[in-house]
Design a protein around this motif. Structure first.
Motif, PDB file in Angstrom:
ATOM      1  N   ILE A  33      59.279  51.837  10.697  1.00 22.76           N
ATOM      2  CA  ILE A  33      59.574  50.862  11.760  1.00 22.76           C
ATOM      3  C   ILE A  33      60.269  51.535  12.926  1.00 22.76           C
ATOM      4  O   ILE A  33      59.888  51.365  14.089  1.00 22.76           O
ATOM      5  CB  ILE A  33      60.449  49.720  11.200  1.00 22.76           C
ATOM      6  CG1 ILE A  33      59.662  48.896  10.191  1.00 22.76           C
ATOM      7  CG2 ILE A  33      60.969  48.836  12.315  1.00 22.76           C
ATOM      8  CD1 ILE A  33      60.518  47.966   9.349  1.00 22.76           C
ATOM      9  N   VAL A  34      61.268  52.332  12.612  1.00 24.75           N
ATOM     10  CA  VAL A  34      62.061  52.952  13.675  1.00 24.75           C
ATOM     11  C   VAL A  34      61.206  53.945  14.449  1.00 24.75           C
ATOM     12  O   VAL A  34      61.271  54.012  15.687  1.00 24.75           O
ATOM     13  CB  VAL A  34      63.308  53.640  13.075  1.00 24.75           C
ATOM     14  CG1 VAL A  34      63.983  54.506  14.103  1.00 24.75           C
ATOM     15  CG2 VAL A  34      64.277  52.584  12.569  1.00 24.75           C
ATOM     16  N   THR A  35      60.350  54.676  13.763  1.00 25.98           N
ATOM     17  CA  THR A  35      59.458  55.603  14.451  1.00 25.98           C
ATOM     18  C   THR A  35      58.560  54.833  15.427  1.00 25.98           C
ATOM     19  O   THR A  35      58.386  55.228  16.577  1.00 25.98           O
ATOM     20  CB  THR A  35      58.577  56.364  13.443  1.00 25.98           C
ATOM     21  OG1 THR A  35      59.422  56.794  12.366  1.00 25.98           O
ATOM     22  CG2 THR A  35      57.933  57.590  14.065  1.00 25.98           C
ATOM     23  N   GLY A  36      58.017  53.718  14.957  1.00 29.46           N
ATOM     24  CA  GLY A  36      57.142  52.897  15.798  1.00 29.46           C
ATOM     25  C   GLY A  36      57.856  52.291  16.995  1.00 29.46           C
ATOM     26  O   GLY A  36      57.323  52.231  18.095  1.00 29.46           O
ATOM     27  N   LEU A  37      59.095  51.845  16.789  1.00 30.02           N
ATOM     28  CA  LEU A  37      59.811  51.099  17.839  1.00 30.02           C
ATOM     29  C   LEU A  37      60.429  52.014  18.883  1.00 30.02           C
ATOM     30  O   LEU A  37      60.671  51.579  20.004  1.00 30.02           O
ATOM     31  CB  LEU A  37      60.917  50.248  17.205  1.00 30.02           C
ATOM     32  CG  LEU A  37      60.485  48.994  16.454  1.00 30.02           C
ATOM     33  CD1 LEU A  37      61.689  48.320  15.820  1.00 30.02           C
ATOM     34  CD2 LEU A  37      59.787  48.007  17.383  1.00 30.02           C
ATOM     35  N   THR A  38      60.738  53.235  18.524  1.00 27.05           N
ATOM     36  CA  THR A  38      61.496  54.072  19.458  1.00 27.05           C
ATOM     37  C   THR A  38      60.625  55.140  20.129  1.00 27.05           C
ATOM     38  O   THR A  38      61.093  55.886  20.949  1.00 27.05           O
ATOM     39  CB  THR A  38      62.681  54.767  18.749  1.00 27.05           C
ATOM     40  OG1 THR A  38      62.159  55.570  17.678  1.00 27.05           O
ATOM     41  CG2 THR A  38      63.653  53.770  18.179  1.00 27.05           C
ATOM     42  N   LYS A  39      59.337  55.190  19.717  1.00 19.61           N
ATOM     43  CA  LYS A  39      58.456  56.238  20.287  1.00 19.61           C
ATOM     44  C   LYS A  39      58.231  56.031  21.765  1.00 19.61           C
ATOM     45  O   LYS A  39      58.163  54.912  22.231  1.00 19.61           O
ATOM     46  CB  LYS A  39      57.107  56.213  19.547  1.00 19.61           C
ATOM     47  CG  LYS A  39      56.911  57.531  18.796  1.00 19.61           C
ATOM     48  CD  LYS A  39      55.464  57.764  18.315  1.00 19.61           C
ATOM     49  CE  LYS A  39      54.680  56.612  17.825  1.00 19.61           C
ATOM     50  NZ  LYS A  39      54.201  56.741  16.470  1.00 19.61           N
TER      51      LYS A  39
END
Ligand code: PLP
Length: 357
Positions: A351-357
């Motif tokens: 999730i964090v990878t997806g949201l902060t990219k």
């Protein structure tokens, strides 16, 4: 609508408990339940209690259960009061010890039931903002006239604990008012104020079988304090409902409290899992508050709490979030089994990878 409602109830905004999903199977990290089953001795006590004796009302004094709690805490039975979950205990205490004319003091960020009781019981409160790091501004609880104090220790939903030295300062600063210390999570590594009960007749400590004893479904909580405070609690109970704790609950909770070995083992397992989860979440870039409880209070500096909450839910993982000032981007994550926390961390990584990219 609300045509027949009393004025008191018409204006109420009740407490909203965490979701208990019925539609699908979630990894449930949203209501601080214990991931381990109750003590086998408690389950065996449930089976033994489920018999002919259910014809009869339970012991209104809960004597064997109070004896078990007194023994565990090194107190006398006269210093123990039992109720139907510590939520009931707290509502009785608010009725027993507080008056409208003198506002009760508690933090702005704490267990949200306190404010609900204040409204429902037509009391008043003075909310003290926690410091920016969510620590308790102890001096604000020591000086100035107050109608009483309520402190959750460790605090919910932040997980932070206050030292016994500070609890003592609050007690000394409020000799004419009752100080309630809500120790729902005390068994996960926080110092208990129980040892101060003999010294401070104004101290009421509340605890519960819901979290550290894995018995949230049973509904048993208790208050510990001077015999005079306990008598006031009995006076409230016997003005509403003398039989708040049923036969099955009394027997099972007493058995759970007697099983010290199982209790110590499961509490230790949860604390070890908490420390591992703490490190892993930090590794994922989360800001994680120090916790002495069975949950972690976290925030990601670059991703909105609401989005992470929803993304977790879509992946079958429930956590808790509040749409409130100061903590809207935070998530409270209950400590599950190691396997559940692994699944959580994997999902968060995605999730964090997806949201902060
Ligand atoms: C869970 C909780 C309670 C209530 O527990 P019961 O299940 O009603 O015994 C009380 N205070 C706090 C801070 C809690 O988190």
């Amino acid at each position: 609508m609300k045509q027949y409602w009393s004025k008191r109830v018409r204006d109420m905004v009740p407490y909203v408990p965490g979701e208990q999903p019925k539609d699908r199977k979630f990894i449930k990290l949203n209501t601080n339940e214990n991931p381990y089953p109750p003590s086998p001795q408690a389950l065996s006590a449930v089976r033994d209690a489920a018999g002919d004796a259910l014809r009869l009302y339970p012991d209104p004094e809960c004597t064997p259960l109070r004896e078990a709690i007194a023994r565990h805490n090194g107190l006398d039975v006269s210093q123990v009061f039992c109720g139907n979950g510590s939520d009931e205990i707290l509502s009785f205490a608010f009725q027993a010890f507080f008056d409208k004319e003198n506002p009760i003091t508690f933090p702005d960020i704490t267990y949200s039931f306190y404010e609900v009781y204040v409204k429902y019981l037509d009391l008043t409160a003075s909310l003290v903002p926690l410091n920016a790091d969510f620590s308790l501004p102890v001096e604000r609880f020591v000086s100035g006239p107050t109608g009483g104090v309520v402190i959750a220790n460790p605090n919910a939903p932040t997980g932070q604990a206050v030292s016994l030295v500070d609890i003592r300062r609050v007690l000394e600063g409020n000799p004419d008012q009752v100080v309630i210390v809500d120790e729902a999570y005390v068994d996960f590594g926080c110092e208990s104020a129980v040892e101060l009960i003999g010294e401070f007749p104004n101290l009421l400590v509340t605890q519960t079988a819901s979290k550290s004893r894995s018995l949230a479904g049973l509904r048993v909580g208790w208050a510990l304090g001077s015999p005079d405070l306990i008598s006031a609690m009995c006076c409230v109970r016997d003005s509403i409902n003398s039989y708040t704790v049923d036969r099955v609950a009394q027997a099972a909770a007493a058995a759970a409290i007697g099983d010290e070995a199982y209790f110590n083992k499961t509490c230790r397992a949860i604390m070890a899992t908490r420390e591992r989860a703490f490190d892993r979440l930090k590794g994922l870039g989360f800001l994680v508050e120090p916790s002495q409880a069975n949950f972690l209070f976290v925030r990601h500096p670059e991703a909105a709490g609401k989005l992470i909450f929803q993304a977790l839910r879509e992946r079958g993982i429930l956590v808790r979030r509040w749409d409130l000032p100061r903590i809207g981007d935070h998530l409270r994550i209950s400590i599950g089994t190691d396997g559940e926390m692994d699944a959580l961390c994997l999902a968060l990584e995605e999730i964090v990878t997806g949201l902060t990219k």
